[in-house]
Structures are given as C-alpha cells and as structure tokens.
Design a protein around this motif. Structure first.
Motif, short mmCIF file in Angstrom:
data_model
loop_
_atom_site.label_atom_id
_atom_site.label_comp_id
_atom_site.label_asym_id
_atom_site.label_seq_id
_atom_site.Cartn_x
_atom_site.Cartn_y
_atom_site.Cartn_z
N SER A 291 0.81 -1.22 0.00
CA SER A 291 0.00 0.00 0.00
C SER A 291 0.84 1.27 0.00
CB SER A 291 -0.93 0.00 1.21
OG SER A 291 -0.17 -0.04 2.42
N LEU A 292 2.13 1.15 0.32
CA LEU A 292 2.99 2.32 0.42
C LEU A 292 3.98 2.44 -0.74
CD1 LEU A 292 3.80 2.29 4.26
CD2 LEU A 292 2.01 3.56 3.04
N ARG A 293 3.85 1.57 -1.70
CA ARG A 293 4.81 1.56 -2.80
C ARG A 293 4.47 2.57 -3.90
NH1 ARG A 293 7.12 -4.51 -3.80
NH2 ARG A 293 7.35 -5.07 -1.60
N ARG A 294 5.53 3.11 -4.50
CA ARG A 294 5.39 3.93 -5.71
C ARG A 294 6.20 3.22 -6.80
NH1 ARG A 294 7.70 9.39 -3.83
NH2 ARG A 294 7.09 10.10 -5.92
N ASP A 295 5.66 2.09 -7.21
CA ASP A 295 6.35 1.13 -8.08
C ASP A 295 6.11 1.48 -9.55
OD1 ASP A 295 7.07 -1.12 -9.60
OD2 ASP A 295 6.65 -2.49 -7.95
#
Length: 409
Positions: free
Chosen positions: A230-234
């Motif tokens: 939920s916290l990724r900026r992939d």
C-alpha cells in the motif's frame, strides 16, 4: 522471355554479393559488398542496352529512352542496401523485378513512348550509419552535409571517408529532376496480412504515419521486503497499467492502428528493490492523421493519469512525428486494375505499416507501391522468403502497370 527463370538467375547472382554462409545478405552502404553490387548492376544495365549512370552519392539508374516523350520518365526500383543479416528480397526484389519488367517490355514491345528507368537507391535502411533514406533524400536534395559529416559506423569509420573511398561524394547541385511522371516500387510486404488473407498482391494506398515516444516515470525506490504494497510507488506496476489499458484501447479502435511498447528500462533493475524509475518506448502508427493524433492524445492522457494516481512524476518525449503518406490515386487505380487482370480477386488494397523510399518520392512525384506476400511475415532476417509464384505475379502486375504508363498515350 521466361520471367521466372530470368528473375531467378539475377537473384542468385546478386544474392551472392554480400551473401552469408547461413543464408541472407549483409550489404551495407559504401561497404565492399555494396560497391561490388552496384558495379555489377551497372554492368548488367549496360549489357541490357540501358543507359547506366550514377549520381554524385551513388544512386544508380538504368534508362531506356522513350521514342516520343523522352523527357517524361516512368521510374521504378528500390534500395540496394540491406540490414545486417538481412534477406535477399527486401529492396533487392524491387530493383531486380523492375529490371526484369523493363527487359520484358523492351523485348516484347520495343522502345516505349516515355522513358523507362530502373533505379537502385544507394541506401534506405540506416544499418551501417545512423541515417536513413540517404538515397531518396539526396534524390530530392533533402539530405544535408551537416546530417552526416560527423557520423561514424560501429567500427569508427566516418561516413565521409566511406563514401569517398567508394568513389562518391556529396551532391554538387541543388537541382531536382522535373522529368519524373511516376515512381512505382514493388516490395515484399514484410508482414503477415497478405499470407493470412490468402492474397497474392497488395495494392498500397498509403504509408502509415508514426509517432514514437520515450517516456520516463519516477516514483520511489525502496526495500522489496520492508515496503508494504500500500505504500509503494512502483513504476513497473504503473507501466503495466499503461500497457494493459492502451493495448486494450488500441484493439477496440482496430486496424490499421498499431501500438508497440518495445524498449523498457526499469531502475535499479534488481531483484530486491522496488523500481523507483522506468523509461520505456511507445510506437503508434495509423494511415489516418487525425485518428493517429487522437490516439496519441489518449496515450499522453493515460500516462498522465496513471502517474498522478500513483504519485509519480512523468516526462513525455515525442521524438518522431511522421505524417502518413498517401499514394497517388490514379496510379493506385492502375495497379488495382492490373492486379485484377492477373490475380482476379486475390489482391488487397492496404496501407504499408513499414517505411519505404516511396514515402519520400510521394512528396514530390506521383507515386505508388505494390506488395507480394512474405512467408510467415518474416523480413530483416536471413529466413526472409516469398513463394516464387508470388514473386512472378508481382513482376507480371508491374509489367502491366509500366506498360500502361510508358507505352500508352
């Protein structure tokens, strides 16, 4: 004259020049193989009774002068260079088929009313030096010295040095010929459409426009084990969304639109780091300029919206923006009628999805193309091939077209 045997003998001879042991040809601009091929072709033209001549940069013409309108020229041919480990038909077929067609017409009908000229363009592929359409661009005084005077091949050989070593140089005149009344290019399709639809001849009505982008997305690189989903900026996930959505949309719009994501570089591109940056290419093509523009807008809007939804920055760089090139309607109708006469309904009016010298010619003179099928759609490959029966039918259609244009009032 037997068309098939004449073509096969010529094809065997010229395929051996730059021919590879495993099959196919490598014949790059101003290489030893290229030089041998153009000199042998010059000799062949002369042996057939044509007036043979080079221009300053190495375009070669074999001319049969017209009886009544010698100052009006019907031009036909293609490019003589190949890609690295290319096939024996891409470019070469267009030249040899033109030679066979003009030889046939000369033997059967004698001197044409208008001059017939077979053209072997010096280069189209850009395979040795980073420059394409050197032959056709010079034909219309479009190429500039500054475009090539500093470029080198992979071995560090300067373009200028290779050209001069071959006996050629930059254009010495800015004059452009005004005698050309038509240019006809016969080519293999380099795709699967004709074979899939069981068609023998493609009547080309235009060459697609192209837009090519390089896109960069920046998110955040982080630890693959400790960063919650939920916290990724992939950026790879964002890229996947762009590819999926735009591919679906392209399929909804349908042919002849095509879309390709061809080059992808994730950063840092390692197994245990969430990729915080990605660069990728986008290539889209269509025969209709407005539809191409509309889809390009959809591409850019999708990239922006996905980047925004994933808290990323983006850079959109449009580095190619080629407009579609339409073929001359009158000549297209002549080719279509010739196709009907030779193959009945086994032809298809279609756009070309690949670029060709004809797109340069069409800007200045009435131009049209015709295709023959490619087996499995393979081209730019040593396995490139077309059934001999289809090659012959292509030549027969070309003969009829040239007869209509050069022998009739």
């Amino acid at each position: 004259m037997d068309i098939q045997s004449t073509f096969e003998l010529l094809d065997k001879k010229f395929t051996s020049i730059g021919g590879l042991q495993q099959g196919g040809i490598t014949r790059l601009l101003y290489s030893q193989e290229w030089n041998t091929a153009v000199r042998e072709l010059e000799k062949t033209f002369k042996d057939e009774g044509f007036e043979a001549s080079f221009d300053d940069i190495g375009n070669l013409s074999g001319r049969l002068v017209g009886s009544k309108y010698p100052g009006e020229t019907i031009l036909t041919g293609s490019h003589i260079d190949t890609v690295v480990e290319g096939g024996h038909l891409d470019g070469q077929f267009g030249i040899l088929s033109a030679l066979v067609a003009v030889k046939y017409l000369k033997e059967k009908y004698g001197q044409p009313l208008r001059s017939l000229e077979v053209l072997a363009l010096a280069e189209e592929e850009g395979s040795r030096f980073p420059y394409t359409f050197w032959g056709s661009k010079n034909f219309f005084n479009l190429a500039k010295k500054s475009d090539v005077d500093t470029i080198e091949d992979a071995e560090g050989i300067r373009f200028e040095d290779a050209m001069r070593e071959s006996g050629f140089d930059y254009r010495k005149t800015t004059d452009v010929r005004n005698d050309i009344k038509a240019f006809i290019e016969l080519h293999i399709e380099q795709g699967k459409v004709l074979e899939t639809e069981n068609k023998t001849i493609g009547v080309v009505n235009g060459i697609v426009g192209q837009k090519r982008y390089t896109i960069n997305l920046k998110g955040e690189a982080n630890h693959a084990g400790t960063t919650p989903m939920s916290l990724r900026r992939d950026t790879v996930v964002a890229y996947s969304k762009i590819v999926t959505d735009l591919t679906k949309r392209a399929r909804e719009i349908g042919e002849p639109l095509v879309l390709t994501f061809g080059h992808v570089v994730p950063v840092p591109n390692t197994v245990n780091v969430v990729p915080g940056e990605i660069s990728f290419s986008v290539d889209c093509r269509h025969i209709d300029q407005q539809l191409l523009n509309d889809f390009a807008t959809e591409i850019e809007d999708k990239i922006k919206s996905v980047a925004s939804a994933n808290n990323m920055t983006y850079d959109i760089h449009l580095w190619m923006d080629e407009t579609p090139t339409l073929m001359n309607e009158k000549i297209v109708r002549i080719i279509e009628q010739a196709a009907k006469n030779n193959v009945g309904d086994q032809y298809k009016v279609m756009p070309s999805g690949a670029g060709h010298d004809s797109q340069i010619f069409a800007q200045y003179v009435p131009t049209a193309m015709l295709f023959v099928p490619s087996i499995d759609g393979i081209s730019h490959n040593i396995n490139e091939e077309t059934k001999i029966a289809d090659l012959v039918k292509g030549i027969e259609v070309l003969i009829d077209v040239l007869y209509e244009l050069a022998y009739k009032e």
